[in-house]
Design a protein around this motif. Structure first.
Motif, short mmCIF file in Angstrom:
data_model
loop_
_atom_site.label_atom_id
_atom_site.label_comp_id
_atom_site.label_asym_id
_atom_site.label_seq_id
_atom_site.Cartn_x
_atom_site.Cartn_y
_atom_site.Cartn_z
N MET A 1 0.83 -1.21 0.00
CA MET A 1 0.00 0.00 0.00
C MET A 1 0.87 1.26 0.00
O MET A 1 0.54 2.25 -0.67
N ALA A 2 1.96 1.24 0.73
CA ALA A 2 2.86 2.40 0.75
C ALA A 2 3.40 2.67 -0.64
O ALA A 2 3.46 3.83 -1.08
N GLY A 3 3.78 1.61 -1.35
CA GLY A 3 4.26 1.78 -2.72
C GLY A 3 3.19 2.37 -3.62
O GLY A 3 3.48 3.22 -4.47
N ALA A 4 1.95 1.94 -3.43
CA ALA A 4 0.84 2.47 -4.23
C ALA A 4 0.60 3.94 -3.91
O ALA A 4 0.32 4.75 -4.82
N LEU B 1 3.03 4.40 6.81
CA LEU B 1 3.02 2.94 6.71
C LEU B 1 4.43 2.37 6.83
O LEU B 1 4.64 1.34 7.48
N TYR B 2 5.40 3.04 6.21
CA TYR B 2 6.78 2.57 6.34
C TYR B 2 7.23 2.62 7.80
O TYR B 2 7.91 1.71 8.29
N VAL C 1 5.84 -0.33 9.72
CA VAL C 1 6.59 -1.56 9.46
C VAL C 1 7.89 -1.57 10.27
O VAL C 1 8.26 -2.58 10.86
N LEU C 2 8.58 -0.44 10.31
CA LEU C 2 9.83 -0.36 11.06
C LEU C 2 9.61 -0.52 12.56
O LEU C 2 10.51 -0.97 13.28
N ALA C 3 8.43 -0.18 13.03
CA ALA C 3 8.11 -0.30 14.46
C ALA C 3 7.69 -1.71 14.84
O ALA C 3 7.56 -2.02 16.03
#
Length: 218
Positions: free
Chosen positions: A97-100, A113-114, A117-119
């Motif tokens: 979704m982040a890429g979109a 969103l990134y 994910v890192l968290a």
């Protein structure tokens, strides 16, 4: 060796006395053991069902994005997070979704969103890639300090070249040509594969101008 012999009455009395003292504990132990077996089976089935549901959500989101239906994919992504938000598939869906969002020009939600994910420690296997993507995004937003912070220090295996190139891009945009040159040279020394990537790196390196060593030599 002495052997105690009991008649039927004595044996019965001893069994009844022993059961009175220890019987409750034995029954409870057996009950807990049986519950543990069935409980584990139920838990395992629940885990499998959750994984299957998460996989289905992930597949649907990918399909919707492939058809350029970002709004529908968003709805499915929200439903996925409500249903199986702690699954690994939800983390992968966040990356998709982040890429979109990036392709759609929506950088803020992509960055959020990134960071999610890192968290998530369970997504540690994709953290290096995620840090790289977020660093590029922050650079595009003008947050060079945040971008450099993500790709500085010891790079994970396979990412040293990519991180060095990104540092070079940020430093060059700041006019720090000598530092950018050092970063690009590190990227060249640690590049993965050849082809257009290698040619582009050399172009970037040349664009920094002559290094201090070259100037001294002249």
């Amino acid at each position: 060796m002495a052997v105690e012999l009991y008649d039927e009455h004595e044996q019965g009395e001893r069994v009844r006395s022993w059961m009175k003292e220890y019987g409750t504990s034995i029954v409870m132990g057996l009950a807990l053991a049986v519950a543990g077996v069935f409980g584990y089976g139920t838990w395992q089935a629940s885990q499998e069902a959750t994984a299957n549901l998460a996989a289905e959500y992930y597949a649907v989101i990918q399909d919707e994005l492939s058809e350029d239906r970002l709004d529908v994919a968003e709805e499915q992504f929200q439903a996925m997070n409500e249903a199986v938000g702690d699954s690994a598939y939800a983390g992968l869906a966040s990356l998709v979704m982040a890429g979109a969002y990036v392709e759609d020009g929506r950088l803020d939600p992509a960055a959020d969103l990134y960071r999610q994910v890192l968290a998530n420690p369970e997504m540690s296997s994709v953290h290096p890639m995620t840090r790289t993507r977020l660093a590029r995004l922050l650079h595009a937003q003008g947050d060079d300090a945040g971008s450099l912070a993500l790709v500085s220090g010891e790079a994970p295996e396979g990412f040293r070249g990519a991180w060095a190139e990104l540092r070079g891009d940020v430093l060059m945009s700041q006019g720090e040509m000598e530092q950018a040159r050092v970063a690009y040279q590190e990227a060249i020394d640690n590049q993965v594969g050849q082809g257009m990537g290698a040619s582009l790196l050399q172009i970037k390196l040349d664009a920094t101008g002559p290094g201090l060593d070259d100037e001294d030599a002249s």
